[in-house]
Write a protein that holds these residues in place. Structure first.
Motif, short mmCIF file in Angstrom:
data_model
loop_
_atom_site.label_atom_id
_atom_site.label_comp_id
_atom_site.label_asym_id
_atom_site.label_seq_id
_atom_site.Cartn_x
_atom_site.Cartn_y
_atom_site.Cartn_z
N GLY A 146 29.31 30.17 36.77
CA GLY A 146 30.60 30.26 37.44
C GLY A 146 30.44 29.75 38.86
O GLY A 146 30.05 28.59 39.08
N ILE B 137 35.89 40.59 45.53
CA ILE B 137 34.70 40.23 44.72
C ILE B 137 34.75 38.73 44.43
O ILE B 137 35.69 38.25 43.80
N ARG C 174 29.02 47.67 34.94
CA ARG C 174 28.43 46.32 35.12
C ARG C 174 27.87 45.73 33.82
O ARG C 174 26.86 45.03 33.83
N GLY D 27 25.31 39.48 46.44
CA GLY D 27 25.91 40.79 46.19
C GLY D 27 24.83 41.84 46.01
O GLY D 27 23.68 41.66 46.45
N LEU E 257 32.77 25.34 34.02
CA LEU E 257 34.10 25.14 33.45
C LEU E 257 35.09 24.88 34.58
O LEU E 257 35.33 25.75 35.41
N GLY F 56 35.59 34.36 34.13
CA GLY F 56 34.65 34.46 33.01
C GLY F 56 33.48 35.36 33.34
O GLY F 56 33.12 36.28 32.58
N TYR G 272 28.17 34.63 24.13
CA TYR G 272 29.42 33.89 24.09
C TYR G 272 29.62 32.99 25.30
O TYR G 272 29.18 33.29 26.40
N MET H 266 23.17 27.21 29.94
CA MET H 266 23.85 28.43 30.41
C MET H 266 25.15 28.05 31.10
O MET H 266 25.29 26.94 31.61
N ILE H 267 26.09 29.00 31.06
CA ILE H 267 27.35 28.79 31.77
C ILE H 267 27.18 29.34 33.18
O ILE H 267 26.63 30.43 33.37
C1 LIG Z 1 29.23 39.23 48.87
C2 LIG Z 1 29.28 39.62 47.43
C3 LIG Z 1 29.90 40.81 47.06
C4 LIG Z 1 29.95 41.20 45.71
N1 LIG Z 1 30.57 42.38 45.39
C5 LIG Z 1 30.63 42.76 44.08
C6 LIG Z 1 31.28 44.00 43.72
O1 LIG Z 1 31.80 44.74 44.55
N2 LIG Z 1 31.30 44.35 42.41
C7 LIG Z 1 30.74 43.56 41.44
O2 LIG Z 1 30.82 43.93 40.27
N3 LIG Z 1 30.13 42.38 41.76
C8 LIG Z 1 30.06 41.98 43.05
N4 LIG Z 1 29.42 40.80 43.39
C9 LIG Z 1 28.74 40.01 42.34
C10 LIG Z 1 29.53 38.79 41.83
O3 LIG Z 1 30.59 38.46 42.67
C11 LIG Z 1 30.10 39.05 40.42
O4 LIG Z 1 29.05 39.36 39.54
C12 LIG Z 1 30.88 37.86 39.90
O5 LIG Z 1 31.54 38.19 38.72
C13 LIG Z 1 30.02 36.61 39.68
O6 LIG Z 1 30.90 35.54 39.41
P1 LIG Z 1 30.38 34.05 39.39
O7 LIG Z 1 31.47 33.18 38.89
O8 LIG Z 1 29.83 33.70 40.71
O9 LIG Z 1 29.23 34.17 38.29
P2 LIG Z 1 27.81 33.46 38.26
O10 LIG Z 1 26.96 34.05 39.34
O11 LIG Z 1 27.97 32.00 38.26
O12 LIG Z 1 27.27 33.94 36.84
C14 LIG Z 1 26.96 35.30 36.60
C15 LIG Z 1 26.65 35.48 35.12
O13 LIG Z 1 27.84 35.28 34.36
C16 LIG Z 1 27.60 34.33 33.30
N5 LIG Z 1 28.84 33.59 33.09
C17 LIG Z 1 29.59 32.97 34.04
N6 LIG Z 1 30.69 32.43 33.48
C18 LIG Z 1 30.62 32.67 32.15
C19 LIG Z 1 31.45 32.33 31.04
N7 LIG Z 1 32.59 31.63 31.18
N8 LIG Z 1 31.06 32.71 29.80
C20 LIG Z 1 29.91 33.42 29.63
N9 LIG Z 1 29.09 33.78 30.65
C21 LIG Z 1 29.44 33.41 31.90
C22 LIG Z 1 26.48 33.45 33.84
O14 LIG Z 1 25.79 32.82 32.78
C23 LIG Z 1 25.63 34.47 34.60
O15 LIG Z 1 24.76 35.15 33.71
C24 LIG Z 1 29.37 40.38 44.72
C25 LIG Z 1 28.74 39.18 45.10
C26 LIG Z 1 28.70 38.80 46.43
C27 LIG Z 1 28.03 37.51 46.82
#
Ligand SMILES: Cc1cc2nc3c(=O)[nH]c(=O)nc-3n(C[C@H](O)[C@H](O)[C@H](O)COP(=O)(O)OP(=O)(O)OC[C@H]3O[C@@H](n4cnc5c(N)ncnc54)[C@H](O)[C@@H]3O)c2cc1C
Length: 304
Positions: free
Chosen positions: A69, A131, A178, A226, A88, A136, A186, A66-67
């Motif tokens: 972030g 956020i 969402r 979140g 990445l 990605g 992908y 899995m990818i």
């Molecule tokens: C305090 C806090 C506040 C938040 N507020 C919001 C908000 O207001 N709105 C909102 O929408 N979200 C919010 N979130 C949730 C979160 O920030 C988002 O979902 C964010 O996009 C996750 O990014 P990440 O890089 O940490 O992803 P990760 O947690 O690492 O991964 C999330 C998912 O994305 C997939 N993924 C990651 N990168 C890739 C890639 N390159 N290709 C394919 N799949 C991929 C992973 O496999 C996993 O399934 C919040 C989180 C926190 C902790």
């Protein structure tokens, strides 16, 4: 007792290292998750460029992977992850701006993209202010507010599917609350955003207000991932949980935040088992009281 399977052979590890990848065996996933929960992954690969990614995808297709972030929307299992976690880094964190276009690598920070937009008087992304996470994941999960989301500003995306590179134009991608049709299929590597130039805009004020509101209502001083649940149409999960008198309720080290009902916080020693028990309890109570079925927003990653 956690079982570890050796999934990558020594030659492959050597090749990956040669291509600049960092290969970590038995990586402790709690360190890669904002929840600070999770056992060890068999392997964690940090991949710096497309050449290495392509080689990796061509050679690990039979493995579970899995990818990941920044780990701000995942709940890892206490037993870890049997397979390969891919991050990445390097070139995938680049951000380039040209006129009304921002091109960002999937590993770039979403907040850095927003800062870039502000610096260049480009408007559109204000709703993603504050956020956490990478570009990605933001596109994969279509982050934003209830009715404003990042997908609106995506022009095209570069992805890998079955180790083949593809460019998906905006008409090939569907975004809803969402959700995108990019889930599970992908590896997203690059995103092109199309924004609007506006020197008289109020962008910075909107961004500051959004960030201020987050500090007021979210428990940002404790590990969390979140919002735990998606808001059902017409309802706020936070309010439903509050009306069910569940705020502050705790199982083991996992607690429903006193500040925001839709946040579960790790009070220190929470396990994924604690969080899952709390999630199930909330689901049951909300179903019983309001006849509403909640869907999790946080991605629950099993250990298989
Ligand atoms: C305090 C806090 C506040 C938040 N507020 C919001 C908000 O207001 N709105 C909102 O929408 N979200 C919010 N979130 C949730 C979160 O920030 C988002 O979902 C964010 O996009 C996750 O990014 P990440 O890089 O940490 O992803 P990760 O947690 O690492 O991964 C999330 C998912 O994305 C997939 N993924 C990651 N990168 C890739 C890639 N390159 N290709 C394919 N799949 C991929 C992973 O496999 C996993 O399934 C919040 C989180 C926190 C902790």
């Amino acid at each position: 007792m956690e079982k570890r399977r050796r999934v990558i052979n020594a030659d492959l590890v050597k090749e990956l290292s040669f291509l600049g990848c960092k290969v970590l065996e038995g990586a402790p996933l709690y360190k890669y998750s904002s929840f600070k929960i999770g056992g060890n992954a068999d392997f964690l690969l940090e991949i710096p460029n497309e050449k290495a990614l392509l080689f990796c995808l061509e050679n690990i297709s039979t493995y579970r992977y899995m990818i990941l972030g920044d780990g701000t929307n995942v709940l890892f299992s206490d037993n870890g992850y049997r397979g390969i976690i891919i991050r990445l880094i390097g070139e995938f964190r680049n951000i380039k701006t040209l006129q009304e276009v921002i091109v960002a690598g999937a590993g770039a920070s979403l907040q850095q993209v927003l800062n870039n937009a502000l610096k260049n008087n480009l408007v559109g992304l204000e709703s993603v202010a504050g956020i956490p996470g990478t570009v990605g994941a933001a596109v994969y999960g279509n982050v934003g507010k209830r009715d404003e989301w990042i997908g609106t500003f995506v022009d095209n995306i570069e992805v890998y599917k079955d180790a083949k590179k593809k460019c998906l134009s905006k008409d090939q991608i569907s975004f809803s609350y969402r959700k995108s049709n990019l889930e599970e299929e992908y590896v997203i590597t690059k995103v092109k955003f199309l924004l609007k130039k506006d020197t008289k805009n109020d962008s910075l004020n909107m961004v500051n207000e959004n960030i201020h509101n987050r500090v007021l209502i979210q428990p940002l001083d404790m590990p969390n991932a979140g919002s735990i649940f998606k808001n059902p149409t017409g309802y706020s999960v936070g309010k439903l949980i509050e009306e069910s008198n569940l705020k502050g309720f705790q199982i083991g080290g996992a607690k429903i935040s006193n500040k925001h009902g839709n946040f579960i916080v790790n009070t220190g020693q929470a396990t994924s088992k604690d969080v899952l028990a709390l999630i199930n309890l909330i689901k049951e109570k909300i179903k019983l009281k309001f006849n509403i079925t909640l869907e999790t927003e946080v991605k629950i990653i099993n250990d298989k």
